[in-house]
Design an enzyme around this catalytic site. Structure first.
Site, PDB file in Angstrom:
ATOM      1  N   TYR A 115      14.134  10.742   5.444  1.00  0.00           N
ATOM      2  CA  TYR A 115      13.274  11.873   5.778  1.00  0.00           C
ATOM      3  C   TYR A 115      14.160  13.132   5.775  1.00  0.00           C
ATOM      4  CZ  TYR A 115       8.854  13.693   7.509  1.00  0.00           C
ATOM      5  OH  TYR A 115       7.675  14.377   7.629  1.00  0.00           O
ATOM      6  N   LYS A 170      -9.687  -5.365  -4.934  1.00  0.00           N
ATOM      7  CA  LYS A 170      -9.187  -4.918  -6.237  1.00  0.00           C
ATOM      8  C   LYS A 170      -7.707  -4.537  -6.135  1.00  0.00           C
ATOM      9  CE  LYS A 170     -10.728  -3.713 -10.411  1.00  0.00           C
ATOM     10  NZ  LYS A 170     -11.864  -4.206 -11.190  1.00  0.00           N
TER      11      LYS A 170
END
Lengths: 472, 472
Positions: A115, A170
């Site tokens: 970060y 999916k």
């Protein structure tokens, strides 16, 4: 009803307490068998004085059938059913995918690298050179599974929340079959405009957009406009995934009867999203003789009840200007492709087809005509079901298709790409393997994804639609 | 420059070929040390005749400094630098998160359970009872990290693609610290309207939205409108995450000098998104005496150059109607909170504060005033930096905040929730632990996330904003 086999999609687990006397288990399994249930697993989970506790997993045909099976089990002497769990709901609890960290963050230094301030350097590098987003973020492997929930499976317009299990599924399949990081984006959108706006907005995060379960005709407009607006591939799987697998299977069905795709005279029933996409792709692949039908019969230019989509179909098909009902369209056809509804085709119509005839009855779960009822002129049958040979399943296509598109960092996908994918899929079936019962490989055939991905990447690269063309 | 320490965020690995003669390695490490580099790791990766090949990882202060260090290494006799890799870019390659399957799909039965037909039953169940989406999908643990890329870290309006590494990083931290499935949604949006439309549209997939790095004043409007429109929590971390950690640290800083929060006279510099949020939360927590300043000085109702946001600040602060420049505002204040820019505060202003004074110089990476330059009346100093005590870091808040919100299936988050989180965070520091150098725990303190999550869940539940209030 006996034509439909039990499916793992309707699996329940009965927790049964059986008296420890000879014959109790036999009576239970017989009762389940007589009720039409398929015993999936049988497991001892405990004992008590004079009692054996077993978990009995049984597949049923549907929910009503599952209840009948449970009732049959309850009626067995010496058996007490103390609990019924639905395996499916247990499996779907809390979702089927999750996010994984690629980096551990355990220390302040980890934080500084993953970060701030480290990440700021990566962002600045992308701000300076936009193409670096493909190297240093998830974008290169990320696909949005985008839906408004207006045409979910056979359930219709059930909305984005109820569509989420399907879109997650999916995404799961994208991961399992092609190691693609897909994420469901189920959206509130009350118009094509809104859905297009969302697709355009979210594009920077993704390397491709898989449109899913969007009602016709909205799906056509949304796809066209997103393709136009974006420089990443946009693929409505219900249309084009189906078209690719149909073309692949049809190529091999023709091959198995000694014909080429171009020679076939085809009648199609069902001009929804998938049907229209099949017409377009088969046309593109050189099939000149297609007659489309909807519930009113043959689609021809003389009809005044056609919407824009069907009018386009009329202009591309039916070169003999035939008119009449669907039965008429079957006469002398080599191929029937059904993408309509259950039991919409009379076996007598099929008998009037040529010999050998090819029948793709793809309505799911109940086909246009059950394979058992087909007349003897039929040489090849395909359905959408897993309990018959030649299952036409989109999962054969979209993982490899997107794998290839992402590997190429493709800017678009088009009919040429679809054709390349279909040919690659058909080619997997060798001459030795090819038979009337094997015109399309299994989704679990490990050759499928790499073959389609290679073909797609190569086509896209050759067409100048790849950002990344310098890597083998 | 010597005030800034090297950071892991600027780590490079030098591959060096060292002649196998006594003193070569010593000369290399000395040269790196003299150039101001921090040796992070030293690893032998190979040998050749008379040569040892070592990877030398070195932290620098910034990119220019990294280049100076590499040059210093190259100048060492007996050392050849054959390669320089940037650790950060290597670590960020292909992204920092991925999607994981919770279910294996290896067989047709697996497919029938995870996808059709099994999944259709789950979707139908949610269509029948919308609340089931929380049980049977990812929604209950999913957070969107939504940005338009207009105010990314200190880099400004670099756009959604360049923002993606940061949003991925945020998603990574959500996972690492609180096991939350966050996904970056970096969007093309050229107005507040468009960003609001996207947030509204994607909400059905997520249990909460973390807004991130959106420029002021757009961020205020977007957050207000999304909070109004949605029944999931919407939290602009740059504002409220900062406000919560500031309030927690300030509570303990006051405690360490024997005061209560309510007694403090506070001067704040920087009325951007974070500053305004701090004013609001501290006000809400009972701090009556706050003076806000921007680069033109004290914010008061008499100024005619205030936008709507600063006008609201003027109405909530400065009850003594003070006017003048920022130096004037410091006079006799107990607390300075800086959320502005580097070196904006003169140490002499701080000397004019009360004794004991509390200084939160939070501009990052370079504070409003470096701690070394502070006068002796200052009792407690906090910064945004990890190389000084009392680091004010948002990662202390957002993981636990969203963990609590998701656990409660919260419908909203508000100032009461923020206050509860801040108090829980402050309370982690026991009386025994509390000191002027320890007013806030480390982000790696394992008490932090559970404590904030519990407090948030409890507050939300008590306020009637929890969907799920029956589970301990």
């Amino acid at each position: 009803m006996s034509e439909i086999s039990p499916s793992a999609g309707y699996t329940q687990t009965l927790r049964c307490e059986l008296q420890q006397q000879p014959g109790t288990l036999g009576r239970l399994t017989s009762a389940i068998g007589e009720a039409g249930g398929d015993l999936e697993a049988l497991e001892i989970v405990g004992h008590r004085k004079g009692i054996v506790i077993r978990d009995v997993s049984v597949m049923a045909r549907d929910e009503a059938h599952a209840r009948q099976i449970a009732a049959a089990a309850r009626a067995v002497a010496g058996v007490e059913v103390v609990g019924v769990t639905d395996r499916i709901f247990e499996q779907h609890r809390n979702g089927k995918i999750s996010v994984r960290s690629n980096i551990r963050v355990r220390t302040r230094d980890d934080l500084a690298m993953a970060y701030t301030p480290g990440v700021g350097r990566v962002s600045q590098a992308i701000a300076d050179d936009a193409e670096l987003v493909w190297d240093y973020t998830i974008r290169g492997n990320a696909v949005a599974v985008l839906t408004d929930g207006t045409a979910v499976l056979g359930l219709g317009d059930i909305g984005p929340e109820a569509a989420l299990p399907v879109m997650e599924g999916k995404a799961l399949l994208f991961k399992e079959f092609a190691d693609i990081d897909a994420f469901p984006i189920c959206v509130n959108a009350s118009s094509a405009d809104e859905l297009v706006a969302v697709g355009r907005a979210i594009a920077p995060t993704f390397g491709g957009i898989n449109l899913e379960d969007i009602a016709s005709p909205r799906c056509f407009e949304v796809e066209d406009r997103l393709k136009e607006a974006l420089d990443i591939p946009v693929f409505h799987d219900d249309q084009h995934g189906t078209a690719v697998v149909v073309m692949a299977a049809l190529t091999n069905a023709a091959r198995s009867v000694g014909k080429s795709l171009e020679q076939l005279r085809i009648v199609m029933l069902g001009m929804g999203a998938a049907g229209v996409a099949c017409v377009e792709l088969l046309n593109h692949a050189g099939v000149a003789d297609i007659i489309g039908c909807d519930r009113r019969g043959i689609i021809h230019r003389g009809r005044d009840d056609l919407d824009d989509v069907k009018r386009a179909v009329a202009n591309k098909t039916n070169r003999g200007h035939r008119t009449g009902d669907t039965a008429e369209a079957f006469r002398d056809a080599d191929v029937f492709i059904g993408l309509s509804g259950p039991n919409t085709v009379d076996p007598d119509w099929v008998a009037a087809m040529g010999d050998p005839a090819i029948v793709f009855a793809l309505a799911n779960p109940v086909p246009e005509v059950m394979p058992e009822r087909l007349p003897p002129n039929v040489a090849v049958v395909a359905t959408g079901r897993s309990d018959y040979p030649n299952q036409i399943n989109n999962v054969l296509v979209f993982p490899g298709m997107f794998r290839g598109l992402l590997d190429a960092r493709a800017t678009r996908v088009d009919l040429d790409t679809e054709r390349a994918a279909a040919e690659a899929l058909a080619d997997i079936v060798t001459d030795d393997e090819l038979s009337s019962d094997y015109v399309i490989p299994s989704p679990f055939d490990e050759r499928v994804v790499p073959a389609i991905a290679r073909a797609v990447r190569s086509q896209v690269t050759g067409a100048g639609a790849a950002r990344k063309d310098n890597i083998a």
